[in-house]
Design an enzyme around this catalytic site. Sequence first.
Site, PDB file in Angstrom:
ATOM      1  N   ARG A 122       0.859  -1.198   0.000  1.00  0.00           N
ATOM      2  CA  ARG A 122       0.000   0.000   0.000  1.00  0.00           C
ATOM      3  C   ARG A 122       0.889   1.240   0.000  1.00  0.00           C
ATOM      4  NH1 ARG A 122      -4.815  -2.224   2.021  1.00  0.00           N
ATOM      5  NH2 ARG A 122      -5.998  -0.731   0.839  1.00  0.00           N
ATOM      6  N   GLN A 127      -0.504   2.658  -5.871  1.00  0.00           N
ATOM      7  CA  GLN A 127      -1.935   2.954  -5.691  1.00  0.00           C
ATOM      8  C   GLN A 127      -2.779   2.525  -6.891  1.00  0.00           C
ATOM      9  OE1 GLN A 127      -2.246   7.071  -4.588  1.00  0.00           O
ATOM     10  NE2 GLN A 127      -2.442   6.589  -2.429  1.00  0.00           N
ATOM     11  N   ASP A 130      -3.648  -1.212  -6.904  1.00  0.00           N
ATOM     12  CA  ASP A 130      -4.091  -1.713  -5.609  1.00  0.00           C
ATOM     13  C   ASP A 130      -5.547  -2.190  -5.667  1.00  0.00           C
ATOM     14  OD1 ASP A 130      -4.736  -2.082  -2.970  1.00  0.00           O
ATOM     15  OD2 ASP A 130      -4.109  -0.100  -2.295  1.00  0.00           O
ATOM     16  N   SER A 133      -7.799  -1.595  -2.544  1.00  0.00           N
ATOM     17  CA  SER A 133      -8.416  -0.267  -2.431  1.00  0.00           C
ATOM     18  C   SER A 133      -9.580  -0.113  -3.403  1.00  0.00           C
ATOM     19  CB  SER A 133      -7.385   0.832  -2.731  1.00  0.00           C
ATOM     20  OG  SER A 133      -6.510   0.960  -1.658  1.00  0.00           O
ATOM     21  N   TYR A 227      -1.596   0.133   8.624  1.00  0.00           N
ATOM     22  CA  TYR A 227      -2.719  -0.678   9.084  1.00  0.00           C
ATOM     23  C   TYR A 227      -2.891  -0.557  10.593  1.00  0.00           C
ATOM     24  CZ  TYR A 227      -2.726  -3.103   4.585  1.00  0.00           C
ATOM     25  OH  TYR A 227      -2.809  -3.413   3.257  1.00  0.00           O
TER      26      TYR A 227
HETATM   27  P1  NAD Z   1      -8.267  -2.307   6.573  1.00  0.00           P
HETATM   28  O1  NAD Z   1      -9.258  -2.871   5.612  1.00  0.00           O
HETATM   29  O2  NAD Z   1      -7.129  -3.150   7.021  1.00  0.00           O
HETATM   30  O3  NAD Z   1      -9.057  -1.835   7.902  1.00  0.00           O
HETATM   31  C1  NAD Z   1     -10.135  -0.924   7.795  1.00  0.00           C
HETATM   32  C2  NAD Z   1     -10.070   0.044   8.956  1.00  0.00           C
HETATM   33  O4  NAD Z   1     -10.369  -0.624  10.167  1.00  0.00           O
HETATM   34  C3  NAD Z   1      -8.711   0.715   9.161  1.00  0.00           C
HETATM   35  O5  NAD Z   1      -8.870   2.115   9.085  1.00  0.00           O
HETATM   36  C4  NAD Z   1      -8.304   0.263  10.548  1.00  0.00           C
HETATM   37  O6  NAD Z   1      -7.592   1.268  11.257  1.00  0.00           O
HETATM   38  C5  NAD Z   1      -9.629  -0.018  11.189  1.00  0.00           C
HETATM   39  N1  NAD Z   1      -9.571  -0.887  12.373  1.00  0.00           N
HETATM   40  C6  NAD Z   1      -8.870  -2.038  12.550  1.00  0.00           C
HETATM   41  N2  NAD Z   1      -9.065  -2.534  13.787  1.00  0.00           N
HETATM   42  C7  NAD Z   1      -9.920  -1.678  14.405  1.00  0.00           C
HETATM   43  C8  NAD Z   1     -10.498  -1.651  15.702  1.00  0.00           C
HETATM   44  N3  NAD Z   1     -10.239  -2.589  16.596  1.00  0.00           N
HETATM   45  N4  NAD Z   1     -11.313  -0.626  15.994  1.00  0.00           N
HETATM   46  C9  NAD Z   1     -11.587   0.343  15.075  1.00  0.00           C
HETATM   47  N5  NAD Z   1     -11.075   0.366  13.838  1.00  0.00           N
HETATM   48  C10 NAD Z   1     -10.239  -0.638  13.511  1.00  0.00           C
HETATM   49  O7  NAD Z   1      -7.713  -0.917   6.059  1.00  0.00           O
HETATM   50  P2  NAD Z   1      -7.548  -0.366   4.595  1.00  0.00           P
HETATM   51  O8  NAD Z   1      -8.783   0.308   4.185  1.00  0.00           O
HETATM   52  O9  NAD Z   1      -7.045  -1.455   3.746  1.00  0.00           O
HETATM   53  O10 NAD Z   1      -6.441   0.742   4.818  1.00  0.00           O
HETATM   54  C11 NAD Z   1      -5.302   0.464   5.610  1.00  0.00           C
HETATM   55  C12 NAD Z   1      -4.285   1.562   5.519  1.00  0.00           C
HETATM   56  O11 NAD Z   1      -3.663   1.558   4.264  1.00  0.00           O
HETATM   57  C13 NAD Z   1      -4.793   2.961   5.735  1.00  0.00           C
HETATM   58  O12 NAD Z   1      -3.819   3.665   6.476  1.00  0.00           O
HETATM   59  C14 NAD Z   1      -4.879   3.525   4.369  1.00  0.00           C
HETATM   60  O13 NAD Z   1      -4.774   4.925   4.334  1.00  0.00           O
HETATM   61  C15 NAD Z   1      -3.666   2.875   3.768  1.00  0.00           C
HETATM   62  N6  NAD Z   1      -3.750   2.779   2.326  1.00  0.00           N
HETATM   63  C16 NAD Z   1      -2.697   3.241   1.592  1.00  0.00           C
HETATM   64  C17 NAD Z   1      -2.750   3.135   0.212  1.00  0.00           C
HETATM   65  C18 NAD Z   1      -1.620   3.588  -0.628  1.00  0.00           C
HETATM   66  O14 NAD Z   1      -0.936   4.509  -0.284  1.00  0.00           O
HETATM   67  N7  NAD Z   1      -1.401   2.900  -1.732  1.00  0.00           N
HETATM   68  C19 NAD Z   1      -3.850   2.578  -0.410  1.00  0.00           C
HETATM   69  C20 NAD Z   1      -4.893   2.123   0.388  1.00  0.00           C
HETATM   70  C21 NAD Z   1      -4.820   2.222   1.762  1.00  0.00           C
END
Ligand code: NAD
Length: 376
Positions: A122, A127, A130, A133, A227
């Site tokens: 990520r 991006q 991905d 996403s 994460y």
């Molecule tokens: P994910 O599907 O792993 O989790 C979804 C959300 O659930 C996350 O925001 C996480 O903090 C939250 N979560 C986990 N346990 C929890 C708990 N016990 N209580 C409350 N909330 C909880 O996450 P995602 O959507 O795949 O994104 C993960 C990270 O990756 C984020 O920081 C996002 O900004 C980043 N990201 C970066 C890129 C990139 O730069 N290419 C692309 C996508 C996502």
Amino acid sequence: MKVVVPRETTPREKRVALVPETVGRLVKEGYTVTVQSGAGLAAGHTDDAYREAGAEVVAELRGALAAGDLLLKVQPPTEAEADLLVKGSVLISLLDPLAEPARARRLAEAGVTAIALELVPRITRAQSMDVLSSQATVAGYKAVLAAANASNRLFPMLMTAAGTVPPSKVLVLGAGVAGLQAIATAKRLGAVVQGYDIRSATKEQVESLGAKFVGLVEEEAETAGGYAKEQTEEEKERARQHLSDLVAAADVVITTAQVPGRRAPVLVTRAMVERMHPGAVIVDLAAASGGNCEVTQAGTTVDHGGVLVLGLDDAASDIAADSSRMYARNIHTLLKLLVKDGALDLDMSDEIIAASLVTQDGSVVHPRVKEAVGAA
Ligand code: NAD
């Protein structure tokens, strides 16, 4: 270089790995594309549309792949699909290799080079490749529509001759990609929206969408990869106390919380569901990895004392035209990185390739998957 796209056979899977738009681009770039008849139908694409884009459409794929050819898929291959993969061929797909290491081992034994799309890191440069996403974006949107459809209340505030109808209160748990899209969609439908997470970075993201942040930010809740970490028992208890009143007051709760490689955390207990009013709705997008709600059953709706709990496990597949379009574009960008001068060129000094390559030359090469194979 030849790419082959099968019809997905996993029940309820409507997506397809390439749409005609992407086929057209690949053909222009010199690829030969073979698509199995009917592969795109559930995503809105006829065999003729693939033919017009330059693909060959065949009824059966047996014998379609030779060494060096690519099989592009959405769902991990079934055993029958894996049989299409001859020694030296390449598979690009979601593979869930950490949860299903035996599959990775079998692919290695068959001499297949496998790339797991969920392992693409990520990072900013990745991006556009991905799929987690792109598919989570669609799932977040779909979760809100499913909730609005199941709810016995209107989402927007209406001022009518029959009086004023207050807006629905929507609480979104987990403000990652799916959660932020759910917040944006619920706002557009006119609901009053709250967003909850434990990573501090999410506060600003939730507020920028016009929702109220009601998270319980924990120190060091975030890994280097962005994460969430798994919570301690003490943190879980604190979170439950914090969430109990918020959940009880909501008309709709949408849960999206995930911790990579772990069972989804239980945020909404049975007792919390029992405090909600009849007609309230919970949509659990983490259903496939165990669910964020104690009552959730993946793939079905549970009526718990009048509260409907939807265990959505195919939300992105349900909006197959656009989720497939985005998936196909992700794959196309990844191919630009993997293929040089018409041949696969896996430069292991590239962090995207090193992170997503699972098997090569008869071995499982990904360190974490190798560990999982050993443990299994
Ligand atoms: P994910 O599907 O792993 O989790 C979804 C959300 O659930 C996350 O925001 C996480 O903090 C939250 N979560 C986990 N346990 C929890 C708990 N016990 N209580 C409350 N909330 C909880 O996450 P995602 O959507 O795949 O994104 C993960 C990270 O990756 C984020 O920081 C996002 O900004 C980043 N990201 C970066 C890129 C990139 O730069 N290419 C692309 C996508 C996502």
